[in-house]
Design a protein around this motif. Structure first.
Motif, mmCIF file in Angstrom:
data_model
loop_
_atom_site.group_PDB
_atom_site.id
_atom_site.type_symbol
_atom_site.label_atom_id
_atom_site.label_comp_id
_atom_site.label_asym_id
_atom_site.label_seq_id
_atom_site.Cartn_x
_atom_site.Cartn_y
_atom_site.Cartn_z
ATOM 1 N N LEU A 158 41.658 39.980 47.211
ATOM 2 C CA LEU A 158 40.481 40.060 46.343
ATOM 3 C C LEU A 158 40.894 40.101 44.883
ATOM 4 N N GLY A 159 41.856 40.953 44.561
ATOM 5 C CA GLY A 159 42.305 41.050 43.169
ATOM 6 C C GLY A 159 43.034 39.813 42.699
ATOM 7 N N ASP A 160 43.860 39.223 43.562
ATOM 8 C CA ASP A 160 44.604 38.016 43.198
ATOM 9 C C ASP A 160 43.668 36.875 42.828
ATOM 10 N N ALA A 161 42.648 36.650 43.656
ATOM 11 C CA ALA A 161 41.700 35.571 43.387
ATOM 12 C C ALA A 161 40.908 35.842 42.114
ATOM 13 N N ALA A 162 40.561 37.107 41.873
ATOM 14 C CA ALA A 162 39.803 37.453 40.661
ATOM 15 C C ALA A 162 40.608 37.141 39.408
ATOM 16 N N LEU A 163 41.898 37.480 39.425
ATOM 17 C CA LEU A 163 42.747 37.199 38.263
ATOM 18 C C LEU A 163 42.915 35.701 38.043
ATOM 19 N N ALA A 164 43.075 34.955 39.126
ATOM 20 C CA ALA A 164 43.226 33.498 39.007
ATOM 21 C C ALA A 164 41.949 32.858 38.487
ATOM 22 N N GLN A 165 40.805 33.289 39.007
ATOM 23 C CA GLN A 165 39.526 32.769 38.521
ATOM 24 C C GLN A 165 39.339 33.119 37.049
ATOM 25 N N GLN A 167 41.346 33.081 34.696
ATOM 26 C CA GLN A 167 42.079 32.213 33.774
ATOM 27 C C GLN A 167 42.101 30.766 34.263
ATOM 28 N N ILE A 168 41.125 30.376 35.044
ATOM 29 C CA ILE A 168 41.164 29.065 35.691
ATOM 30 C C ILE A 168 41.114 27.909 34.702
ATOM 31 N N LYS A 169 40.484 28.094 33.557
ATOM 32 C CA LYS A 169 40.373 26.999 32.595
ATOM 33 C C LYS A 169 41.690 26.719 31.883
ATOM 34 N N MET A 171 44.832 27.908 33.044
ATOM 35 C CA MET A 171 45.983 27.935 33.937
ATOM 36 C C MET A 171 46.166 26.579 34.608
ATOM 37 N N ALA A 172 47.400 26.157 34.801
ATOM 38 C CA ALA A 172 47.675 24.919 35.528
ATOM 39 C C ALA A 172 47.151 25.039 36.955
ATOM 40 N N THR A 173 46.667 23.917 37.490
ATOM 41 C CA THR A 173 46.020 23.937 38.804
ATOM 42 C C THR A 173 46.913 24.532 39.880
ATOM 43 N N GLN A 174 48.149 24.089 39.917
ATOM 44 C CA GLN A 174 49.045 24.571 40.959
ATOM 45 C C GLN A 174 49.312 26.056 40.810
ATOM 46 N N GLU A 175 49.367 26.555 39.592
ATOM 47 C CA GLU A 175 49.586 27.973 39.364
ATOM 48 C C GLU A 175 48.362 28.786 39.798
ATOM 49 N N THR A 176 47.167 28.247 39.573
ATOM 50 C CA THR A 176 45.956 28.921 40.056
ATOM 51 C C THR A 176 46.013 29.092 41.565
ATOM 52 N N MET A 177 46.418 28.046 42.240
ATOM 53 C CA MET A 177 46.519 28.111 43.699
ATOM 54 C C MET A 177 47.553 29.144 44.131
ATOM 55 N N ASP A 283 41.410 39.160 28.553
ATOM 56 C CA ASP A 283 42.527 38.509 29.241
ATOM 57 C C ASP A 283 42.059 37.551 30.337
ATOM 58 N N TYR A 284 40.878 37.818 30.892
ATOM 59 C CA TYR A 284 40.380 37.018 32.031
ATOM 60 C C TYR A 284 38.941 36.583 31.757
ATOM 61 N N PRO A 285 38.763 35.714 30.762
ATOM 62 C CA PRO A 285 37.422 35.366 30.299
ATOM 63 C C PRO A 285 36.605 34.537 31.284
ATOM 64 N N ASP A 286 37.229 33.889 32.249
ATOM 65 C CA ASP A 286 36.491 33.004 33.159
ATOM 66 C C ASP A 286 35.962 33.730 34.395
ATOM 67 N N GLU A 287 36.148 35.052 34.441
ATOM 68 C CA GLU A 287 35.582 35.857 35.520
ATOM 69 C C GLU A 287 34.763 36.990 34.897
ATOM 70 N N PRO A 288 33.443 36.793 34.791
ATOM 71 C CA PRO A 288 32.604 37.798 34.117
ATOM 72 C C PRO A 288 32.570 39.142 34.834
ATOM 73 N N HIS A 289 32.951 39.183 36.097
ATOM 74 C CA HIS A 289 32.918 40.432 36.856
ATOM 75 C C HIS A 289 34.316 41.029 37.030
ATOM 76 N N ILE A 290 35.238 40.695 36.119
ATOM 77 C CA ILE A 290 36.636 41.073 36.305
ATOM 78 C C ILE A 290 36.826 42.584 36.391
#
Length: 489
Positions: A158-165, A167-169, A171-177, A283-290
């Motif tokens: 849950l936390g890993d996906a939240a952090l990746a989301q 910074q999704i804009k 972060m490089a695609t492969q790194e997001t995955m 630090d994580y602007p692309d996840e409003p519920h971070i």
């Protein structure tokens, strides 16, 4: 086919992060009962003796043989199953990810099934099948483009996906995955989903990422600028390693000695989140519920330390003695946690969103505890209201090759005659979908309503009442193992 539950060695499955552990004693009695539709005599049979004696008189009939039943089922499937034209993800525009609707015409049979559903579960009987990653990506594209499903929730942290989301804009695609999902899905076949997801963030309806697992995946604090104290950050990183290490241990007394200090670290981190909410959001602007998601992830860590790790250690001790009874409470604890997190996401964080769930058949099943010696699954532990608003699709393999969680290749055994997989191949298509939920019991589809052999977990066929577990099934006739990306260094 050897129907021995120890064919591949149960020990290798125990306490592994992702593999569903199959301990079903029903494998030793896997006999397919022969029934007729509605529990009555089949057409061409008589349920009452004539002239006072069974089998006497010119109108005497006999029950159909099992071979006749299978032939009936296969003829019905050939007429009622749906074929997918392709499993390859569709090409999308470079400005928002839009896809021409006519590319999905073969999937439009899903509209009446899913139009009123909030959650669609996409399962798999193995994490190591290339075609599953491809077809799920295409299905997700369709659900996002056509039916407005804007969330993909993975069986991952849950936390890993939240952090990746978050910074999704940038972060490089492969790194997001790599940052968001378990390593079993770090494959070339999964990359298109993350490329598509990132592209949709240029549109007004982005496809967003979430996780619902509780296992330690990767350190949540390696880039945590929001933790002002270097000392606390170092302790947090060490705690992440320790939680993971102790889960594999057999030293219960040793773990109980360090447990209070581990919990203290995460309690301090919870206080820091509250004090530094703005820094976390920056630090994580692309996840409003971070903030809400990070708090939940830290609370999950505390629950894991308090309860789950002890169950794992107890299971490890018993397993070393050849006793596998400890695996069931461990497995059910995890699935209860998965259900709790997914329900929380659906009702408290994203109450207006339609959600696609990516996970193993054994987690999404609506009735896993019906299988002998198996614990309750996430799917059957979900709140009743969300169950009513859900559609559960199990994915199955036909023939070919898959990979273990260790990335080792394994050749599939031949399909069992009369199994669900064998029956669906009668459609004569490489990709066959069958709805189970909205069917009435009749002669040609009575296999849906009785115990039927199916590989719920790959290479472990067992008798299932399929409609109790899944609302629909998708069979990929020919499969291969994925093309894996390198492990993280």
């Amino acid at each position: 086919m050897r129907w021995n539950t120890n064919t591949f060695g149960l020990r290798r499955f125990l306490c592994m992060p992702l593999t569903l552990i199959m301990l079903s004693a029903s494998m030793t009695s896997a006999v397919i009962p022969i029934k007729t539709a509605y529990g009555e005599a089949a057409e061409g049979t008589s349920s009452q003796p004539k002239n006072g004696a069974l089998g006497q008189g010119p109108e005497a009939k006999t029950a159909r043989s099992y071979q006749t039943a299978v032939s009936d089922w296969k003829r019905w499937v050939a007429d009622h199953a749906y074929a997918l034209h392709t499993i390859q993800p569709e090409s999308w525009s470079a400005n928002g990810g839009s896809i021409a609707q006519d590319k999905f015409s073969d999937l439009d049979m899903l509209i009446p099934l899913l139009a009123d559903k909030r959650i669609v579960y996409l399962g798999e009987n193995s994490h190591g099948v290339a075609e599953f990653n491809l077809v799920k990506t295409r299905l997700i594209q369709y659900l996002h483009q056509t039916l407005g499903y804007n969330m993909v929730a993975f069986e991952s942290g849950l936390g890993d996906a939240a952090l990746a989301q978050g910074q999704i804009k940038k972060m490089a695609t492969q790194e997001t995955m790599r940052r968001s999902i378990f390593g079993v899905w770090w494959t070339e076949e999964t990359k298109p989903l993350f490329e598509y997801m990132k592209e949709t963030h240029k549109s007004e309806s982005p496809l967003r990422l979430a996780g619902f697992d509780i296992q330690v995946q990767s350190p949540l604090f390696q880039d945590a600028k929001w933790i002002p104290s270097k000392g606390l950050k170092d302790r947090a990183l060490q705690a992440e390693q320790d939680v993971r290490k102790w889960r594999m241990s057999k030293d219960l007394s040793g773990f109980r000695k360090v447990k209070p200090e581990l919990i203290k670290v995460y309690e301090e981190l919870l206080q820091v989140v509250t004090k530094n909410e703005n820094a976390l959001k920056m630090d994580y602007p692309d996840e409003p519920h971070i903030v809400k998601l990070m708090k939940r992830a830290l609370e999950d860590r505390i629950r894991v330390i308090q309860e789950y790790n002890e169950l794992c250690i107890q299971s490890n001790i018993l397993t070393e003695q050849g006793d596998y009874s400890g695996t069931q409470p461990m497995m059910e604890w995890r699935d209860r946690a998965l259900a709790s997190n997914l329900a929380w996401l659906a009702t408290k964080v994203y109450p207006e969103e339609r959600i696609i769930v990516w996970g193993h058949n054994g987690h999404i099943s609506k009735a896993q505890s019906l299988i002998s010696n198996m614990p309750k699954s996430m799917g059957e532990l979900m709140p009743e209201e969300l169950k009513r608003e859900s559609y559960v699709m199990g994915l199955f393999t036909g023939q070919g090759q898959f990979a273990e969680n260790t990335r080792e290749p394994v050749q599939l055994d031949p399909m069992i005659p009369g199994s669900m997989e064998d029956i669906l191949t009668a459609a004569g298509q490489p990709y066959t979908f069958m709805d189970l939920r909205y069917r009435e019991n009749e002669r040609g589809n009575s296999w849906m309503f009785e115990r039927m052999i199916a590989s719920y977990q790959v290479m472990m066929p067992m008798p299932l009442e399929l409609r109790r577990h899944f609302d629909g099934v998708l069979l990929i006739k020919q499969v291969k193992m994925p093309t894996y990306l390198p492990h993280k260094k």
